[in-house]
Design an enzyme around this catalytic site. Structure first.
Site: not given
Lengths: 321, 404
Positions: B128-129, B163, B246, B381
């Site tokens: 993923q970019g 990743s 998902e 947060e």
């Protein structure tokens, strides 16, 4: 007690700070390392007489040296050489540093600073053994903690060292002061580093540090670092072993919170080694486990402050009720 | 639990039997300390084996070679995978979840034909970019620029936290095509072939010592216009499909794995304590073990409730945020207890279980990796702000004047 430094103490700290500023830089090639021991700076501090401060000025001054040195991302071993060893050993006995402090019951395990040490102080419970560390006797153990770790290749011959009878409690006392002092300096740097980061880093069009959820927790981190500093100074100044227990107990208890928040506020960068933060936080983390960790420190405080009442006291309590 | 799940007991027995027969019993021994190459080879092997068994792509439509499983079947399957301690198919995560969710909703027929079968063959790995150095939780502030030159786009910029990009062939890429539009407008979604000239990867060294993430530098990278997913300047909507792909099944699997991992923690707590007896005899250790144990059960209730909502056809509201906060903080406390129990000896570098869950028993690495969970996918947060504003309907934080 008054925490305001005297003129002599201020002069000592300023002199040290100017040396650390000029010589404490982390080499570019070490930025992704877990730990970097600066042997040049170590030698310079020794040559400049900072390791003699404990005997010439006092334990409080030695603690200030440990605190200041711990502010650097590079490692200089001061806790054991500048504070623990001089407070433990007779005044006429010099010690060749760096020094590693070792729990005798875990002799076969890895120990902090052992790969750089020339002397080991081994805590055997009641007694302490002062053992010269021969070159080649130690193998390095890889660790993420920001100190060099190593273990003895073969069980060391404790008979080759000098045994100091009854020095165990005193060793553990000053070891705990050193833990608190080193943690105070490192924690303060880690908090300051993070404060600068959240001022510069922007999300949603504003600085990360402008969010209250970040501000409040950073204030708490700052308070932990400051409180550790004061606890360490009090323990060094008073020489009371229960103060040493309290200082170590306080910081060992609070480390988890400090580390998590400071890394969290660095966002994704906080889980990498691509910044300097871990050079401080992973030193504090290592100190968390020593001298029995928070459990032993807390038990020691409780035992000293609230010993079991004598039979006579118990009797009086029953009458009072 | 709903009747629908009870009716699946025979299916559950089938899955369990299949896993018992097909999962190599020694996989953890082989993957502990395995090299990257061995890890990739084993992930490929296990994915193919799962495909042969019919369990590799349960959520994919049958028409595209998937299992076409009902949502209830998927719940059962993921529970069983976790309970069996099977490898996580992390190398295929983006390819199996993000790629079909994105292409089936927004992709062209040609894009689907080109990529979906290749993914299921196990040959095509994706990354993923999305994130950038200045666009993480605040993803819409991304700045990687794509400029149209006829039927091609020229891309310049930098992506991060990607990743497994070092194993991937393709990348789901978000770019800004209209620099005058701000935030969510003017973003275009591309398929990027990572072999294109101008693409440079740099591994990021994690605090655990590993490098699963990468930076992706894009210098005058040319992407054909036919690789746009959806429409030009409409990439934000496409990205929402990617990110909601998902539907809670990953967290279900993780919650189940945590329940299994707790046994490991419990077993380590039987070790001798420094002051005599066993560690578990210590009041403090006992109390923390119970705390973690109870919270694992509560996590499962939270996850169940969210899955039931989805199963009934509803949409999860702020539940995913609540569960993300709950899971990541629990994982941190769980693994911190592992580090306590492991003592100083647990702090040295050991061999990592490649393809393992988040509780591998190498507590120091598990603990350090747990910190990534309170950051990635929207930090704790940010999640708390979402729950406060959308769930509790609290007023928003004040915006300082002039802030974007």
């Amino acid at each position: 007690m008054d925490f305001h430094l005297t003129e002599d103490q201020q002069a000592l700290v300023s002199a040290l700070q100017s040396i650390l500023q000029d010589h404490g830089e982390l080499p570019q090639g070490e930025r992704l390392s877990y730990a970097y021991h600066h042997s040049g700076l170590q030698a310079l501090l020794k040559a400049s007489g900072f390791f003699d401060a404990a005997r010439e000025m006092g334990a409080l001054e030695a603690a200030l040296i440990v605190i200041e040195a711990a502010r650097l991302p590079v490692l200089v071993e001061t806790g054991a050489s500048a504070l623990v060893a001089p407070m433990l050993l007779p005044a006429n006995e010099g010690v060749d540093g760096p020094v590693a402090l070792i729990a005798g019951r875990d002799l076969d395990k890895a120990h902090r600073n052992l790969p750089i040490a020339t002397t080991a102080l081994i805590d055997l419970g009641d007694d302490v053994v002062v053992l010269p560390v021969a070159a080649g006797a130690i193998e390095t153990v890889k660790s993420v903690l920001a100190f060099p770790y190593g273990r003895f290749r073969r069980a060391p011959d404790l008979g080759a060292g000098r045994r100091i009878a009854g020095a165990g409690p005193k060793l553990r006392q000053w070891w705990r002061v050193a833990i608190a002092a080193e943690a105070a300096g490192a924690a303060d740097s880690a908090v300051n580093f993070t404060v600068e980061y959240v001022k510069q880093r922007h999300v949603f069009g504003r600085a990360v540090g402008s969010f209250q959820s970040v501000q409040h927790r950073l204030v708490q981190c700052h308070a932990i670092a400051r409180a550790t500093y004061y606890m360490a100074l009090r323990a060094a100044w008073s020489g009371e072993s229960v103060h040493a227990d309290m200082a170590a107990c306080y910081v060992q208890q609070n480390v988890g919170r400090l580390l998590f928040d400071l890394h969290q506020f660095h966002g994704g960068m906080g889980v990498t080694t691509e910044h300097l933060l871990h050079f401080w936080t992973y030193r504090v983390r290592a100190l968390q486990a020593e001298v029995g960790g928070v459990n032993d420190a807390a038990r020691s405080v409780a035992t000293k402050l609230w010993p079991a009442p004598t039979v006579a006291q118990q009797g009086r309590l029953v009458q009072a009720r | 639990m709903l009747q629908e799940l009870k009716d699946l007991e025979p299916f559950r027995a089938d899955v369990r039997a299949w896993l018992a027969a097909n999962l190599p019993a020694d996989w953890q021994d082989k993957m502990r300390g395995a090299s990257e190459d061995e890890h990739v080879a084993f992930q490929k092997f296990w994915f193919r084996r799962m495909m042969e068994g019919g369990f590799g792509a349960p959520h994919w439509p049958k028409a595209w070679g998937g299992g076409g499983f009902s949502f209830a079947q998927q719940i059962v399957l993921y529970e069983e995978i976790a309970r069996a301690g099977a490898p996580r198919l992390i190398l295929y995560f983006i390819a199996l979840h993000h790629v079909p969710a994105t292409l089936l909703e927004w992709g062209t027929e040609e894009q689907r034909r080109r990529h979906l079968p290749a993914v299921l063959s196990g040959e095509e790995i994706w990354c993923q970019g999305f994130s950038e150095p200045n666009a993480g939780s605040d993803l819409a502030s991304l700045r990687t620029r794509a400029e149209r030159r006829g039927d091609r786009f020229v891309v310049n910029g930098q992506k991060t936290w990607s990743s497994n990009a070092h194993h991937a062939h393709f990348c789901l890429l978000l770019t800004r095509t209209d620099p005058k539009s701000s935030k969510t407008r003017g973003i275009t979604y591309f398929i990027l072939d990572l072999k294109t000239p101008g693409v440079t990867l740099r591994p990021i060294k994690q605090i655990t010592g590993a490098s699963h993430f990468n930076e992706i530098f894009l210098d005058d990278v040319e992407i054909p216009a036919e690789n746009i997913v959806g429409q030009e300047n409409n990439g934000w909507a496409v990205a929402q499909s990617t990110l909601s792909s998902e539907r809670g099944l990953t967290i279900l699997e993780l919650a189940e794995r945590m329940r299994v991992g707790f046994e490991l923690l419990l077993s380590d707590a039987q070790s001798p304590a420094p002051a005599g007896g066993r560690l578990i005899d210590d009041d403090e250790i006992r109390r923390r073990l119970v705390d973690v144990h109870v919270r694992i059960q509560a996590l499962r209730f939270l996850v169940n409730e969210m899955l039931m909502q989805v199963l009934r056809g509803g949409k999860a509201g702020v539940e995913p945020s609540i569960i993300k906060i709950y899971y990541s903080e629990l994982l941190r406390d769980f693994t911190a207890l592992g580090v306590t129990i492991g003592g100083a000896g647990a702090q040295h570098l050991q061999a990592v279980l490649m393809g393992g869950g988040n509780e591998t028993g190498y507590w120091m690495q598990d603990y350090l990796y747990s910190w990534a969970w309170t950051i990635s996918g929207g930090s704790t947060e940010i999640q708390k702000n979402i729950v406060a504003e959308r769930g509790l309907r609290l007023p928003r934080e004040p915006q300082p004047a002039g802030a974007g």
